[in-house]
Design a protein around this motif. Structure first.
Motif, short mmCIF file in Angstrom:
data_model
loop_
_atom_site.label_atom_id
_atom_site.label_comp_id
_atom_site.label_asym_id
_atom_site.label_seq_id
_atom_site.Cartn_x
_atom_site.Cartn_y
_atom_site.Cartn_z
N TRP A 293 8.31 -1.52 3.02
CA TRP A 293 8.93 -0.77 4.12
C TRP A 293 8.85 -1.63 5.37
O TRP A 293 7.85 -1.64 6.08
CB TRP A 293 8.22 0.56 4.34
CG TRP A 293 8.31 1.52 3.21
CD1 TRP A 293 7.43 1.66 2.17
CD2 TRP A 293 9.34 2.49 2.98
NE1 TRP A 293 7.84 2.65 1.32
CE2 TRP A 293 9.01 3.18 1.80
CE3 TRP A 293 10.49 2.85 3.67
CZ2 TRP A 293 9.79 4.21 1.28
CZ3 TRP A 293 11.28 3.87 3.17
CH2 TRP A 293 10.93 4.54 1.99
N ASP A 294 9.91 -2.34 5.65
CA ASP A 294 9.94 -3.22 6.82
C ASP A 294 11.40 -3.50 7.18
O ASP A 294 12.15 -3.98 6.31
CB ASP A 294 9.20 -4.53 6.50
CG ASP A 294 9.05 -5.42 7.72
OD1 ASP A 294 8.87 -4.88 8.83
OD2 ASP A 294 9.13 -6.65 7.56
N PRO A 295 11.81 -3.14 8.38
CA PRO A 295 11.03 -2.62 9.49
C PRO A 295 10.68 -1.15 9.32
O PRO A 295 11.04 -0.53 8.32
CB PRO A 295 11.98 -2.82 10.69
CG PRO A 295 13.34 -2.67 10.09
CD PRO A 295 13.23 -3.31 8.73
N ALA A 296 9.99 -0.60 10.32
CA ALA A 296 9.65 0.82 10.30
C ALA A 296 10.92 1.66 10.20
O ALA A 296 11.93 1.36 10.84
CB ALA A 296 8.88 1.19 11.57
N SER A 297 10.87 2.69 9.35
CA SER A 297 12.07 3.50 9.16
C SER A 297 11.70 4.91 8.75
O SER A 297 10.56 5.20 8.37
CB SER A 297 12.96 2.87 8.07
OG SER A 297 12.27 2.80 6.84
N ARG A 298 12.68 5.80 8.83
CA ARG A 298 12.56 7.16 8.33
C ARG A 298 13.46 7.31 7.12
O ARG A 298 14.40 6.53 6.94
CB ARG A 298 12.92 8.18 9.42
CG ARG A 298 11.95 8.18 10.59
CD ARG A 298 12.38 9.14 11.68
NE ARG A 298 11.38 9.24 12.74
CZ ARG A 298 11.28 8.40 13.75
NH1 ARG A 298 12.12 7.37 13.85
NH2 ARG A 298 10.34 8.56 14.67
N SER A 299 13.17 8.29 6.28
CA SER A 299 13.92 8.48 5.04
C SER A 299 14.78 9.72 5.11
O SER A 299 14.32 10.78 5.57
CB SER A 299 12.97 8.58 3.84
OG SER A 299 12.24 7.38 3.68
N ASP A 300 16.02 9.61 4.63
CA ASP A 300 16.88 10.79 4.59
C ASP A 300 16.52 11.65 3.38
O ASP A 300 15.66 11.30 2.56
CB ASP A 300 18.36 10.39 4.57
CG ASP A 300 18.75 9.54 3.37
OD1 ASP A 300 18.04 9.56 2.35
OD2 ASP A 300 19.79 8.84 3.46
N ALA A 301 17.21 12.79 3.25
CA ALA A 301 16.87 13.74 2.20
C ALA A 301 17.04 13.16 0.81
O ALA A 301 16.24 13.43 -0.10
CB ALA A 301 17.72 15.01 2.36
N SER B 250 5.21 -0.68 6.24
CA SER B 250 4.16 -1.35 5.47
C SER B 250 3.25 -2.23 6.31
O SER B 250 2.08 -2.42 5.98
CB SER B 250 4.80 -2.20 4.36
OG SER B 250 5.53 -1.40 3.47
N ARG B 251 3.79 -2.81 7.37
CA ARG B 251 3.04 -3.82 8.11
C ARG B 251 1.65 -3.36 8.54
O ARG B 251 0.66 -4.09 8.33
CB ARG B 251 3.84 -4.28 9.33
CG ARG B 251 3.20 -5.43 10.10
CD ARG B 251 4.00 -5.77 11.35
NE ARG B 251 3.46 -6.92 12.04
CZ ARG B 251 2.43 -6.87 12.90
NH1 ARG B 251 1.86 -5.70 13.15
NH2 ARG B 251 2.00 -7.97 13.49
N PRO C 254 0.80 -1.23 0.00
CA PRO C 254 0.00 0.00 0.00
C PRO C 254 0.83 1.28 0.00
O PRO C 254 0.34 2.32 -0.43
CB PRO C 254 -0.82 -0.12 1.30
CG PRO C 254 -0.91 -1.59 1.55
CD PRO C 254 0.43 -2.13 1.10
N LEU C 255 2.08 1.22 0.45
CA LEU C 255 2.93 2.40 0.49
C LEU C 255 3.95 2.42 -0.65
O LEU C 255 4.94 3.15 -0.59
CB LEU C 255 3.66 2.49 1.84
CG LEU C 255 2.75 2.62 3.06
CD1 LEU C 255 3.59 2.82 4.32
CD2 LEU C 255 1.75 3.75 2.90
N CYS C 256 3.69 1.66 -1.68
CA CYS C 256 4.52 1.66 -2.89
C CYS C 256 3.91 2.62 -3.91
O CYS C 256 2.75 2.46 -4.31
CB CYS C 256 4.60 0.25 -3.46
SG CYS C 256 5.23 0.17 -5.15
#
Length: 212
Positions: free
Chosen positions: A42-50, A89-90, A12-14
């Motif tokens: 997206w697994d595990p939960a993460s944040r994205s850099d610039a 994503s989970r 769903p987050l693709c």
């Protein structure tokens, strides 16, 4: 064709699954049974850099140009721009499974609702409260949905999807497999972004064994 089933390997987050959303809706409208397989991009939960956020933004722009799918300001200037945004994503796959459990065939409606909440509304759909509110807005019973969100076997589902992808040599999301008479065949979809009716017609032809 009566026995044909389309297996949709998604997340769903693709962003490219959001690009394919009109294709899948056209297939559903054409009467194809759908089986949804959430793989966990997206697994595990993460944040994205610039750098990663810039890559996503460029990809989203390409998707918007190719397909006409809407990316709202709340997403582009809010959620995507925020370095504290958590991508996971989970929870969203669990929500799709909960929608499917409430009413077989409604997983796709739940996924579409999540995609719009995320890409248009800029909502943090990794949060259970947001997912419940999204489900209610999509017409689901909120209490029942919230209960199922905690009960669905999401980890097993993701593991089974990844095993399917590995076994079939699938590299990413979205991917499609057409099942006819118990046999699975890969469905090429990339040329059909922005042309949902043509994708449904091509899938029908493939199910009938007609050269496209």
């Amino acid at each position: 064709m009566a026995d044909a089933i389309l297996h949709y390997i998604h997340d769903p987050l693709c962003g490219w699954c959001y690009a394919a959303e009109p294709l899948v809706q056209a297939v559903a409208a054409a009467g194809f049974p759908l089986v949804l397989h959430g793989g966990g991009l997206w697994d595990p939960a993460s944040r994205s850099d610039a750098t990663k956020r810039a890559y996503i933004r460029a990809s989203d722009q390409r998707i918007a140009t190719m397909t006409g799918q809407l990316f709202g300001a709340a997403y582009l200037d809010g959620l995507l721009a925020d370095p504290e945004t958590v991508w996971w994503s989970r929870p969203t796959i669990a929500a799709v499974l909960a929608g499917e459990a409430i009413d077989g065939g409604s997983g796709l409606a739940m996924m579409s609702a999540i995609q719009r909440a995320h890409y248009v509304g800029g909502l943090r759909v990794v949060d259970a409260d947001i997912l419940v509110a999204t489900a209610i807005a999509a017409g689901f019973d909120g209490q029942h949905f919230a209960e199922l969100l905690e009960q669905v076997p999401v980890d097993r589902h993701i593991a089974e999807t990844r095993a399917l992808m590995l076994g079939r040599g699938l590299q990413g999301y979205p991917s499609f497999l057409l099942e006819c008479d118990g046999e699975l065949a890969h469905v090429a979809h990339e040329a059909f972004y922005g042309r949902p009716e043509a994708f449904a017609a091509a899938l029908t032809a493939q199910a009938l064994g007609v050269p496209v």
